[in-house]
Each structure stands twice: as C-alpha cells, then as structure tokens.
Scaffold this motif. Sequence first.
Motif, PDB file in Angstrom:
ATOM      1  N   GLY A  69      39.928 -22.304 -55.620  1.00 52.56           N
ATOM      2  CA  GLY A  69      40.243 -23.274 -54.586  1.00 52.56           C
ATOM      3  C   GLY A  69      39.660 -24.640 -54.866  1.00 52.56           C
ATOM      4  N   GLY A  70      40.474 -25.695 -54.666  1.00 47.32           N
ATOM      5  CA  GLY A  70      40.004 -27.056 -54.836  1.00 47.32           C
ATOM      6  C   GLY A  70      40.123 -27.583 -56.248  1.00 47.32           C
ATOM      7  N   LYS A  71      40.365 -26.693 -57.223  1.00 45.70           N
ATOM      8  CA  LYS A  71      40.472 -27.134 -58.611  1.00 45.70           C
ATOM      9  C   LYS A  71      41.774 -26.641 -59.230  1.00 45.70           C
TER      10      LYS A  71
ATOM     11  N   SER B 210      33.910 -25.542 -56.223  1.00 39.47           N
ATOM     12  CA  SER B 210      34.571 -25.697 -54.921  1.00 39.47           C
ATOM     13  C   SER B 210      33.584 -26.137 -53.848  1.00 39.47           C
TER      14      SER B 210
ATOM     15  N   ASN C 163      32.889 -29.826 -54.322  1.00 42.29           N
ATOM     16  CA  ASN C 163      34.018 -30.608 -53.805  1.00 42.29           C
ATOM     17  C   ASN C 163      33.960 -30.726 -52.291  1.00 42.29           C
ATOM     18  N   VAL C 164      33.647 -29.605 -51.631  1.00 42.90           N
ATOM     19  CA  VAL C 164      33.582 -29.588 -50.172  1.00 42.90           C
ATOM     20  C   VAL C 164      32.505 -30.549 -49.673  1.00 42.90           C
TER      21      VAL C 164
ATOM     22  N   LEU D 121      33.624 -34.185 -50.203  1.00 46.34           N
ATOM     23  CA  LEU D 121      34.678 -34.580 -49.269  1.00 46.34           C
ATOM     24  C   LEU D 121      34.152 -34.745 -47.850  1.00 46.34           C
TER      25      LEU D 121
ATOM     26  N   TYR E  13      36.486 -28.782 -44.380  1.00 47.34           N
ATOM     27  CA  TYR E  13      36.816 -29.110 -45.760  1.00 47.34           C
ATOM     28  C   TYR E  13      36.981 -27.881 -46.636  1.00 47.34           C
TER      29      TYR E  13
ATOM     30  N   TYR F 218      40.403 -27.070 -46.200  1.00 48.60           N
ATOM     31  CA  TYR F 218      41.242 -28.066 -46.859  1.00 48.60           C
ATOM     32  C   TYR F 218      41.405 -27.753 -48.350  1.00 48.60           C
ATOM     33  N   VAL F 219      40.325 -27.357 -49.012  1.00 53.55           N
ATOM     34  CA  VAL F 219      40.390 -27.143 -50.463  1.00 53.55           C
ATOM     35  C   VAL F 219      40.754 -25.708 -50.833  1.00 53.55           C
ATOM     36  N   ASP F 220      40.707 -24.784 -49.889  1.00 54.07           N
ATOM     37  CA  ASP F 220      40.919 -23.374 -50.221  1.00 54.07           C
ATOM     38  C   ASP F 220      41.756 -22.710 -49.134  1.00 54.07           C
TER      39      ASP F 220
END
Length: 544
Positions: free
Chosen positions: A104-106, A419, A422-423, A426, A477, A480-482
Amino acid sequence: MTFEEKLKNQEYDRIWQEYCGFLELDMDAYMGIQNRLLEEQMRLWCSSPLGKKILKGRVPGNIQEFRQIVPLTTYEDYADVLLLKREDMLPDKPIIWIQTTWEGGKHPIKVAPYTKGMLQTYKNNVLTCMLLSTSTEKGKFDVEAGDTFLYALAPLPYTTGLIPLALTDEVNIEFLPPVSEAVNMTFSERNKRGFKMGLSKGIDFFFGLGSVAYYVSLSVAALSEGSQKGSSVLKKICSMSPSMMAKYLKAKRECKRENRPLKPKDIFRLKGFLCAGTDNHCYKDDLEDLWGVRPVEVFSGTEPSCIGTETWNRNGLYFFPDACFYEFIPEEEMYKNMEDKSYTPRTVCMDEVVPGEVYEIALTVLKGGAFARYRVGDMYRCLGLTSKEDETRIPRFEYIDRIPSIIDIAGFTRISENSIKNVIELSGVEVENWVALKEFTQDKGRPFLHLYVELSPGAVVNRAVSRELLKEQLTIYFKYVDQDYQDLKRILGMDPLEVTILRCGTFAAFRRQTGKVLRHVNPSVHDVQEMVKLQGTLDGRRTY
C-alpha cells in the motif's frame, strides 16, 4: 473421470488415495516427487526469457546448482515482466492472471500467471482440502454432489475466486449465493443472500479468511433479533425448508431457555469448515464455539497457489509435494539478511528441517510457474517430522505470521516501513521517531497495529497534537494509501490502530542506555517495553 463420477461409482478408496495419498509418503518418496517436478520446472524456467534474465547467462545443470546459482527472489525481480503481462517471457502460457495487494502507498497490486498445469494441481489440492475438512480419520470423508457451500470468498481476480471454477469442473457444488450473482454483490449483500439461501437449503461447507469467517458468523445473530419483530420472523420462517424451520424454532426455544444468543451451530450442521490467511489462531476457538466444528486451516497464496492443509487432527499443516518446491530460510539467517542486505541466507529443503525451528519459506512454483526461489514473505514453525496421530512420516508446520518487516492485520493489510513513512509524511504530523508493532488485545487476542511515536520538540511544546487527534489523522491517511486497511473497517468493523505518544528524548535515552537502535517495524517487544518504561508516555497512559 471426474470427482463426481468417482463418487457415483463409490470408488472411495481410490478417491482417498488419489487426493490424500501424499500423507502416506515417507521422506524419500516425498523428496523424489519434489526433485522430479523441480527438474521438469528447471528446464522450462531456465530456458525462458524470464529465467535467463534472472540467471544472467549462468545455466544450472542440476538441482544443487539451481539452488546455488538462482538468487533468492522477491516480486521486484519479476515486476517489469508480470505487471505488463509479458506472456512471451514466461516459462509456459498462462491461462489466467491472479491479483493481490503488493504494498500500500507504493505498489498498488501484483499479479501472478497460472498455467494449465498449475490450475489442475490447484483443483486437485482444493478437493483434498475439502475431503480432509470432513474427515474424522484416515480414509473417511463426507463429500457429495449437490453439497452447499457458503460463498464468503473474494471473487476473481483474487486467488479464492478460482475455487468455484475449480470445483465446478469436478463436482456439482451449490454456492450460496451462486457465483454469477455473488461477483456483482458487495460483501454485505453476499452474506445476507448466502445465509438466506442457507436457511432454505442448509450449509455444508464454509471457507473464508479466519477474520472474515468470524465476522460473517456473527451476522447469524441477526436471526434472533426478529424476536421483537413478528413480520421479520415470519419472513424468515416462510423462506425455510420444513426441516430448517423445525431446527430454527427448536434453536430459538433452547437459546431463550439458556438466555444466550443464537449461534450458527444451533441451525446448521457443517460437513467441512476451512479457513485461510493470517491470524487464524486468533479466531479458531471462537469459530469452533459458533459452529460446533473446528476449522481446518489451509494455506493458499496468490503466487504459490494452494500449498498446504491440516488433516482431521488439526495439528499442523502438510505441504502438497506437487504445488511448489520448498526451501526454508532458518530464522537466524533471515535476521542476518535483514541487518545486512548483501548477506545471502542459506536454505534447507523439506528433508532438512528441524522440529521447533522457525523458517521463512522460499518457493519455486512448479508446472510452468514464473517464480523461482521466491520469498513470498511467510514464516512457519516445524512442529514435527512425523505424527503418530496422523500416521504420517513427513514434516508438518504451524503458520506463524508474515516476515517481521511486514505487519499483516487479519489477512487484510501489508503494512511496511515505507507505507508508515508515507502516512506520517502525508499527515503533516511532526514526528521525531517511531516504531510499529503488531500486538494483540488482552481481552480476545485480536491483532492490531500499535504505533509508538516520539513527536518533535516543537509539536509537544505547542500541544498541537493530542494522541486522539494523531490517531485520527493517521487513520485517515492509512486508508488513503492502503485500500486493504480501509477494508478492515468497512468489511470487518475493525479499527486496527493504537497510538502511544512517547516523551521527547525517549529513543535517544534508550540508545544511550542499551546501545541498541530499534528497527522501525516489529522490533523486539521486550526492547519496546523497556524503552517505554524508561521514559513513560506523554499522555500518562500505562501501556504495559
């Protein structure tokens, strides 16, 4: 001859030997199958453009050289070929492509090709799982044409979507609801429709992720809610067969007398109950209480397909010898490689595993598969080399979890260091340092993600971020990414995140006192406990 035709001819001994005979192999015979099929796969894989790309001009002449020359691989080694579905690069022509989450996110997804040979093996092994889920002893099973199967599985392109296709070719199994309807329904709609049909027809088989099976099972309690709604009860009763109606009314009386909610076992009598995925140990006891049958655990994955199952004794997984060639990375070797990426961990084969030892598994998918010496990211403990209860002479295993660098919650998430970074970025929260642990609730032992955060000095002084606000921001978030993280809440009603805010300087103080630098994801639980005790938490909560 199909499986159903063998059933009609009452060839029960032949069926058992054909599908479950691998349990009678000794270690030499098991490895004979493994080596023969790997030699066949080597010829296909090493001569394919994909194999040549990974081999970089080297050509192994035998299994020993194959294990020396072919590097341990991850999905990154295949992504440029598989994500573009470059069939011309593969060892054999794929019939279907299966999909799952990557990171997730990548990386949103990863896909895996299934050949004709892989699908045939998958079909046989799924039937083996069904037989063993109904078995009470060696040679005994209870599978019939016309059995009903509660559909609690993810549809295609996910790997569990292959199960209806595989079974339909071999035996008439009635899925509740029918697959043609289920694929166009939401998760909730499938549950309601499946149980409604089950009230009319009964339910013989139930297969799902342990976490999903538990959530679906709890929805049966909705049947008892109609006690205060006469029209709702009437509708339910009218939809039942006479035999199910009698069971339902009897169960309602007994539950009222015992002052407890209705459970699935009060109405249904499962022949077979199967569960897959991670964290099944968190749900098995509750599932057995709800259904009156302890689920048989199976292991299946997108890249390797269906590779293992428990037997009637439910005392460990046995790996099918014809799905993959199995190698095992000892736990200490795995950790050495985590600390030093240039280090090549050694592997052992099935005939070299040691009881009590924990291993990361590496798989070479047979029958024209794309993956060679592939680190799928799962860990197992060898429980024994033989079993008096099962009368087996091959190793059996217990599934532990994903590898330490990944946090998998209830079979839904693949949370990595990347991930989480990233969270945090963000979210805009000023974080100085953090670690994340997979932990389990004290009441029911359910998995959750515990994030220990040290905020930057400015954020603490300004009191701009409270624990609850930080948790709320990070949850937003993560979703959002996962997408899979979002599904935990949407499908299972789980909120898997717990946040503990540590005082400023906690990580530095722990490093000075112990000389240790903690991994961001799944460091030693003991070390995290000691670090929290050292400095305490900003919000005054006692974590341990």
